[in-house]
Design a protein around this motif. Structure first.
Motif, PDB file in Angstrom:
ATOM      1  N   SER A 187       0.828  -1.202   0.000  1.00  0.00           N
ATOM      2  CA  SER A 187       0.000   0.000   0.000  1.00  0.00           C
ATOM      3  C   SER A 187       0.866   1.257   0.000  1.00  0.00           C
ATOM      4  O   SER A 187       0.582   2.210  -0.726  1.00  0.00           O
ATOM      5  CB  SER A 187      -0.915  -0.004   1.227  1.00  0.00           C
ATOM      6  OG  SER A 187      -1.713   1.154   1.249  1.00  0.00           O
ATOM      7  N   LYS A 188       1.924   1.267   0.791  1.00  0.00           N
ATOM      8  CA  LYS A 188       2.823   2.422   0.819  1.00  0.00           C
ATOM      9  C   LYS A 188       3.528   2.614  -0.519  1.00  0.00           C
ATOM     10  O   LYS A 188       3.719   3.736  -0.996  1.00  0.00           O
ATOM     11  CB  LYS A 188       3.863   2.244   1.930  1.00  0.00           C
ATOM     12  CG  LYS A 188       3.294   2.413   3.338  1.00  0.00           C
ATOM     13  CD  LYS A 188       4.382   2.241   4.383  1.00  0.00           C
ATOM     14  CE  LYS A 188       3.803   2.401   5.802  1.00  0.00           C
ATOM     15  NZ  LYS A 188       4.844   2.206   6.838  1.00  0.00           N
ATOM     16  N   THR A 223       1.259   4.269  -2.903  1.00  0.00           N
ATOM     17  CA  THR A 223       1.138   5.689  -2.579  1.00  0.00           C
ATOM     18  C   THR A 223       2.340   6.468  -3.110  1.00  0.00           C
ATOM     19  O   THR A 223       2.198   7.570  -3.669  1.00  0.00           O
ATOM     20  CB  THR A 223       1.026   5.888  -1.057  1.00  0.00           C
ATOM     21  OG1 THR A 223      -0.118   5.182  -0.586  1.00  0.00           O
ATOM     22  CG2 THR A 223       0.895   7.361  -0.709  1.00  0.00           C
TER      23      THR A 223
END
Length: 839
Positions: free
Chosen positions: A440-441, A444
């Motif tokens: 997820s990071k 991003t």
């Protein structure tokens, strides 16, 4: 197994239509942008590559450095330099040729056509062995005044290309028409050439005897001089030999001593030798504001657009990575079952890489259709005729397929590595897979990178457009509206009728005035000579000579352009001493006349105020007129006769009728067709054998910024495409996030959350990466564009870049909100019972 992989890939694409469409569209837009920019870059990099043995051809450029004024740079050179270098540097130079380019009239079957003629030494085809369509080089240039034309010209005048032996009449090289016999037809010069030769005449040097500043000069630069180097010799070798000659054996050594100059000639004369293949992209640094035979390119623009193409492709690849890893959790059980059935991690990774390559190839097909559709509009925007013919250019087709495969492999590399590492036991035990915090990071970070690129491109586009508008709207110091320029008034057949033409033009309804000058605004040719300011006490002595640019302006010129003197007056017929005319050689006397100077010239001469300058006397050798004492009768404000990119030079204005080449018609009518028709009637009455050259001044001024306009258009178009690709990815991630949080959204709605609350929640989640992207993009854009603005003499304040950066950031944020909200609203409006029915 391979068949199974293909079936699985196809089913996955069909089942996930939205995400597949986003991936294909994103990659297609990226590839289309890359192809369009590649066509432009390839065209720029292949200029003059078609010329046989072009790697051995160089051109001589000139640069003069005078104290107290900007350097004078040009890609031209003095007429006597060619023979001097051929003789002195014979070890490096095999042959040389000079080109003199003139506009003239060509007569055929009682019709006159305005053409640009290249006059060349007889050695032209030794240096440039151009291919012939009719005739050959050995016989085409056998004697002076032989004429070689292009295929296009042959068809235009004769309707065929086998025209050796036909004749055309030139009016007029030296006051009388001359019959030129066609001795050869060369194939059309490709568009990506630094010259565009349609008429080539074997130059007889005697024809320029009345104009010694063209061929018989060491200091006046009016020829384009080329050398063909011997095998093994380089441009650097010739330049080294040139500088040794310049400082030790050239006429400039004695000239410097005679004028009391200290130091070597290379201290104030610094020529350059540039290879032919470098001319288009690199001659700009040697050209000053003089221009070249064709529009010059800019190597920095080529680099910039190549980088833009790569960045857009990177944004599209990031979309693929993001969506593939995000959707990966949906395929966790598939991966686990494949591993349980014996598939290795390498095989699983290979499956996903294959899917990525398949999507990239589909995207390439869509991109090819997009290129074919967009190419005509693209050509219009950049003023080119780029071609895209894959069937006739197999290396390009192979390169594009290779790019698509590489993009597919790179785009699918991280998703393949991420998805293939799933552990079967953990996934099958929990019957699902969770999205890891690390993945997820990473997504991003990629979103931040995407929008940082997009915002940076928006800022660059805004700065380029803003600088162009700033230059266009800056006060140039004179009135330029409602003005029609008639060019080429010194041509034979026109010069003799100049006064009669002006009188007839003034009788046309709507014409306010007709005035003459040597140049029109935006032409601003470089004309330099030394001016000595004589002292008030002793008119025989004065300060050192100052090299200053000069123009010739007729009576009422400044009034027609609404230029009011700061002190003194402008040229006035009532005084009778304002014209500068040639002094007969037999009189052997000093002439006396009047001049007007601008503020910059006033300061260059060491004068402190316009009032102090009026009445002072300058001594100078006036071109083709003799030595004159010139009384300063007025000082004008600095007016911007050339593009604001180059600023204002110190300028002296003569009233020398022999140099008048432009007539400015100021009009006050809205019936432009009737005005032009009447002007053409007057012209045909007095100069029937000379085609009229006319341009509106506003169009001439606009043309100065054509390169910046094309650059801004390209940046704007590709910036929009970059934003679209980034938003496609953002929409896909928003869709995935909304789908992943369906139950959470359902519970929130059951507990009382409104649609607006849900939309705000999702919008804020995706606003944070865009805000971070702004923080990254702003300083980078400021650094790049502040450096670009340094190339302009008059430019936007660099602090204005921050204003544009804030606006670009706001636009990016707004677009991201609209993108996410369009998906979030649909999810937020769904009935929560559908999300919670299995709980």
């Amino acid at each position: 197994m391979f068949k199974n992989y293909l079936m699985t890939a196809w089913r996955h694409i069909i089942k996930n239509r939205l995400f597949s469409l986003i991936n294909v569209l994103g990659l297609a837009i990226g590839l289309m942008s890359c192809i369009l920019i590649l066509l432009f870059v390839r065209d720029e990099l292949t200029y003059d590559q078609w010329i046989p043995e072009g790697d051995r051809v160089v051109r001589l450029h000139s640069a003069f450095y005078s104290p107290g004024r900007p350097p004078f740079l040009t890609v031209r050179s003095a007429g006597r330099m060619m023979e001097a270098m051929k003789n002195y540097a014979s070890a490096e130079v095999e042959d040389g040729v000079r080109l003199v380019v003139e506009g003239t009239s060509i007569l055929h079957e009682d019709r006159a056509f305005d053409e640009t003629v290249y006059f060349a030494d007889g050695s032209f085809f030794n240096v440039f062995p151009l291919p012939f369509a009719d005739g050959d080089a050995s016989r085409a240039f056998s004697k002076p005044m032989d004429l070689v034309i292009s295929e296009d010209v042959a068809i235009r005048y004769f309707g065929r290309t086998d025209v050796v032996g036909e004749t055309l009449t030139s009016c007029c090289l030296d006051s009388t028409p001359i019959t030129l016999q066609v001795t050869g037809v060369i194939k059309n010069v490709p568009e990506n050439s630094h010259f565009d030769i349609d008429f080539l005449v074997y130059m007889d040097p005697a024809m320029f005897d009345p104009y010694p500043n063209i061929l018989n000069t060491w200091t006046s630069v009016n020829t384009y001089t080329y050398f063909k180097l011997r095998e093994g010799a380089t441009a650097a070798d010739l330049k080294e030999r040139l500088y040794y000659w310049l400082d030790n054996e050239s006429p400039f050594v004695e000239m410097g001593r005679a004028q009391g100059m200290e130091g070597k000639p290379s201290g104030f004369i610094r020529p350059n030798v540039m290879p032919l293949h470098d001319l288009h992209l690199h001659a700009r640094k040697d050209a000053g504001n003089m221009g070249d035979l064709n529009a010059m390119g800019d190597v920095q623009s080529v680099y910039a657009f190549a980088i833009v193409a790569i960045l857009i492709l990177v944004i599209a690849s990031i979309n693929f990575m993001n969506l593939a890893t995000a959707r990966g959790i949906r395929r966790a059980r598939e991966v686990a079952l494949r591993k349980v059935m014996g598939a290795s991690r390498l095989q699983v990774a290979g499956q996903f890489l294959g899917e990525a390559v398949a999507v990239a190839c589909i995207a390439l097909l869509v991109a090819l259709v997009g290129v074919e559709t967009a190419l005509p509009v693209y050509n219009d925007a950049i003023n080119r005729t780029l071609e895209f013919d894959l069937t006739g250019d197999l290396p390009l087709f192979a390169a594009l397929v290779g790019v698509a495969v590489v993009v597919g492999l790179l785009s699918g590399s991280y998703p393949a590595a991420y998805l293939s590492h799933f552990r079967p036991a953990k996934i099958l035990k929990s019957n699902k897979s969770s999205d890891s915090a690390g993945a997820s990071k990473f997504r991003t970070i990629l979103v931040v990178f995407q929008f940082a690129i997009s915002i940076g491109l928006i800022v660059c586009t805004a700065v380029i457009y803003g600088q162009t508008q700033y230059a266009r709207n800056m006060d140039v110091g004179y009135s330029y509206t409602s003005k029609l320029e008639l060019l080429g008034m010194r041509r034979a057949g026109v010069a003799e009728q100049r006064d009669a033409i002006a009188d007839a033009l003034r009788q046309i309804p709507g014409v306010e005035s007709v005035v003459y000058s040597s140049e029109a605004p935006s032409q601003d040719n470089e004309n330099n000579t030394g001016f000595q300011l004589l002292s008030n006490e002793d008119e025989g002595t004065g300060g050192e000579q100052v090299v200053i640019n000069y123009h010739s302006m007729g009576y009422d010129f400044f009034e027609a352009y609404d230029v009011k003197p700061l002190a003194g007056r402008t040229f006035d017929r009532a005084f009778g001493t304002d014209e500068t005319v040639a002094i007969p050689e037999e009189e052997n006397r000093m002439g006396a006349s009047s001049v007007v100077i601008n503020e910059t010239a006033m300061r260059a001469l060491g004068l402190r105020s316009p009032e102090e300058a009026v009445g002072r006397v300058l001594r100078a050798d006036v071109w083709q007129a003799g030595q004159y004492d010139l009384t300063i009768i007025g000082v004008t404000p600095d007016i911007y006769f050339r593009s604001l990119k180059f600023g204002v030079r110190p300028t002296v204005y003569f009233n020398q009728p022999d140099r008048f080449n432009v007539a400015t018609i100021t009009f006050n009518t809205n019936d432009i067709p009737a005005l032009l028709n009447n002007v053409e009637k007057v012209w045909s009455e007095f100069a029937p054998l000379v085609p009229m050259r006319r341009e509106f001044l506003v169009d001439m001024l606009d043309a100065q910024y054509q390169a910046e306009d094309a650059q801004a258009t390209m940046f704007a178009a590709f910036s929009v495409l970059a934003v679209i690709v980034a938003c496609l990815g953002l929409y896909g991630l928003a869709s995935f996030t909304a789908e992943q949080r369906t139950k959470e959204i359902g519970i929130r709605k059951v507990l009382g959350a409104t649609v607006r609350d849900i939309v705000q929640l999702l919008v804020w989640q995706f606003s944070r990466p865009v805000l971070i992207a702004n923080i990254i993009a702003w300083p980078l854009a400021w650094y790049v564009m502040s450096g670009w603005l340094e190339g302009f003499q008059y430019r936007l304040d660099s602090s204005f870049i921050w204003v544009l950066a804030l606006a670009a950031g706001a636009i990016a944020l707004l677009v991201s909100w609209l993108t996410v909200a369009s998906r979030a609203i649909k999810v937020a409006q769904s009935n929560p019972i559908h999300a919670l029915r299995y709980e």
